[in-house]
Design an enzyme around this catalytic site. Structure first.
Site, PDB file in Angstrom:
ATOM      1  N   THR A  33       0.860  -1.190   0.000  1.00 22.43           N
ATOM      2  CA  THR A  33       0.000   0.000   0.000  1.00 22.43           C
ATOM      3  C   THR A  33       0.891   1.233   0.000  1.00 22.43           C
ATOM      4  OG1 THR A  33      -1.749  -1.122   1.202  1.00 22.43           O
ATOM      5  CG2 THR A  33      -1.670   1.257   1.434  1.00 22.43           C
TER       6      THR A  33
ATOM      7  N   ARG B  26     -13.780  -7.546  -0.957  1.00 18.63           N
ATOM      8  CA  ARG B  26     -13.089  -7.221   0.299  1.00 18.63           C
ATOM      9  C   ARG B  26     -12.497  -5.813   0.221  1.00 18.63           C
ATOM     10  NH1 ARG B  26      -7.833  -5.369   1.820  1.00 18.63           N
ATOM     11  NH2 ARG B  26      -7.477  -5.961   3.977  1.00 18.63           N
ATOM     12  N   VAL B  27     -12.711  -5.021   1.267  1.00 18.40           N
ATOM     13  CA  VAL B  27     -12.121  -3.687   1.347  1.00 18.40           C
ATOM     14  C   VAL B  27     -11.418  -3.575   2.694  1.00 18.40           C
ATOM     15  CG1 VAL B  27     -12.583  -1.207   1.394  1.00 18.40           C
ATOM     16  CG2 VAL B  27     -13.891  -2.677  -0.143  1.00 18.40           C
TER      17      VAL B  27
ATOM     18  N   ASP C 143      -8.524  -1.016   5.105  1.00 10.79           N
ATOM     19  CA  ASP C 143      -8.546   0.295   5.775  1.00 10.79           C
ATOM     20  C   ASP C 143      -8.314   1.472   4.834  1.00 10.79           C
ATOM     21  OD1 ASP C 143      -5.845  -0.952   5.628  1.00 10.79           O
ATOM     22  OD2 ASP C 143      -5.225   1.050   6.264  1.00 10.79           O
TER      23      ASP C 143
ATOM     24  N   GLY D  22      -0.710  -1.786   6.044  1.00 12.03           N
ATOM     25  CA  GLY D  22      -0.604  -3.059   6.760  1.00 12.03           C
ATOM     26  C   GLY D  22      -1.899  -3.844   6.696  1.00 12.03           C
TER      27      GLY D  22
HETATM   28  N1  GLY Z   1      -3.820  -1.830   4.138  1.00 11.38           N
HETATM   29  C1  GLY Z   1      -4.337  -2.244   2.913  1.00 11.38           C
HETATM   30  C2  GLY Z   1      -5.397  -3.233   2.985  1.00 11.38           C
HETATM   31  O1  GLY Z   1      -5.489  -3.983   3.972  1.00 11.38           O
HETATM   32  O2  GLY Z   1      -6.167  -3.328   2.080  1.00 11.38           O
END
Ligand code: GLY
Length: 300
Positions: A169, A197-198, A200, A221
């Site tokens: 990320t 799926r999403v 943070d 993360g």
């Molecule tokens: N930090 C990115 C995700 O878990 O999608």
């Protein structure tokens, strides 16, 4: 008060063979953003340009070169926040956008804060952002990794997924000449993720936050854990109680680990133009510069 810019290119277990690409990629992104600030550009413009540079760099899990989902597609999430007004924009699950941070910026400038999937792409079309074939976001390296995942899926249903391979990320926080703070985050999500799926990254407060009275933050993360502690807002709030960015970052990551067993990293710039970061993964790619520094520091 001073200008500052910090970027990250993901926290995780970054393999040796990828270290140089991560170091150089974050350095280049920081350079692009910093040049904008030096010319008197806004924190928002600097963040957008730095994140675009990393979305276009296949070294990172954002834009081109992102992890593929179980169906073999790239699905992207991004967010941006303006610390001056607290305007925020985010998109999730977009599959035909080369630079989702650009779309997040357009959403920030609109009456909306969060658009997903088909509706986000329709909004993109209306705002003259070209839709591209999903195949153009897939790199041979990620297709090969996807084939391996298909043979041996990394996600265990019903159990907490502890990531073993690095998340790439990307994110940036900047403070401009006028003291305005902005932050942005962009990701392809987790390796071989469930479609839909999403994590943070597009969630305001979890993956990104900015407030001129305090500072800004971008997280990276394990998204499911970061979301549950609203990590970026948690860190920015710590600045209000007098913490330095470094102290706020360390406290946030300590809370993430203690409260939900989470793993990840965070970058912070405060309204005074100081930067800090912390992570509890083996590595986190980052690069930063503040006024008075002769050159960018890029580390992993
Ligand atoms: N930090 C990115 C995700 O878990 O999608």
């Amino acid at each position: 008060m001073g200008m500052a810019l910090i970027v990250h290119g993901g926290a995780g277990k970054i393999e040796e063979r990828h270290l140089e690409a991560h170091r150089e990629g974050t350095r280049r992104a920081a350079q692009i953003g910093w040049q904008i600030l030096q010319r008197g550009g806004s924190a928002l413009d600097a963040v957008e340009a730095a994140v675009i540079a990393m979305e276009d760099d296949p070294a990172f899990d954002a834009g081109i070169g992102s992890f593929l989902d179980r169906e073999g597609k790239v699905s992207l999430d991004a967010s941006m926040m303006d610390g001056r007004t607290l305007d925020a924009g985010a998109v999730a699950g977009v599959e035909h956008i080369k630079n989702p941070i650009v779309l997040a910026r357009r959403v920030l400038e609109s009456e909306h804060t969060f658009l997903i999937g088909r509706g986000a792409e329709e909004f993109a079309r209306e705002h003259n952002i070209t839709l591209i074939d999903n195949a153009l976001l897939r790199t041979p390296e990620q297709i090969e990794l996807w084939e391996k995942c298909r043979a041996q899926p990394p996600i265990r249903e019903g159990a907490r997924y502890v990531p073993v391979q690095g998340f790439g990320t990307v994110g940036c926080v900047a403070v401009d000449r006028d003291g305005n703070v902005a932050a942005g985050t962009s990701t392809g999500g987790t390796k071989f993720k469930r479609p839909g799926r999403v994590g943070d990254s597009p969630l305001i407060g979890a993956g990104v936050y900015a407030d001129n009275t305090r500072g800004g933050a971008s997280s990276t993360g394990w998204g499911e854990s970061i979301t549950r502690v609203v990590l970026a807002k948690h860190a920015v709030d710590a600045l209000a109680s007098g913490c330095t960015p470094r102290e706020a970052a360390c406290a946030a990551i300590e809370y993430l680990a203690r409260r939900v067993g989470g793993t990840g990293g965070i970058i912070i710039a405060d309204a005074r133009g100081r930067v800090g970061f912390a992570y509890n993964t083996p590595r986190m790619a980052r690069a930063y510069i503040i006024e008075g520094m002769a050159d960018i520091v890029a580390e992993i």
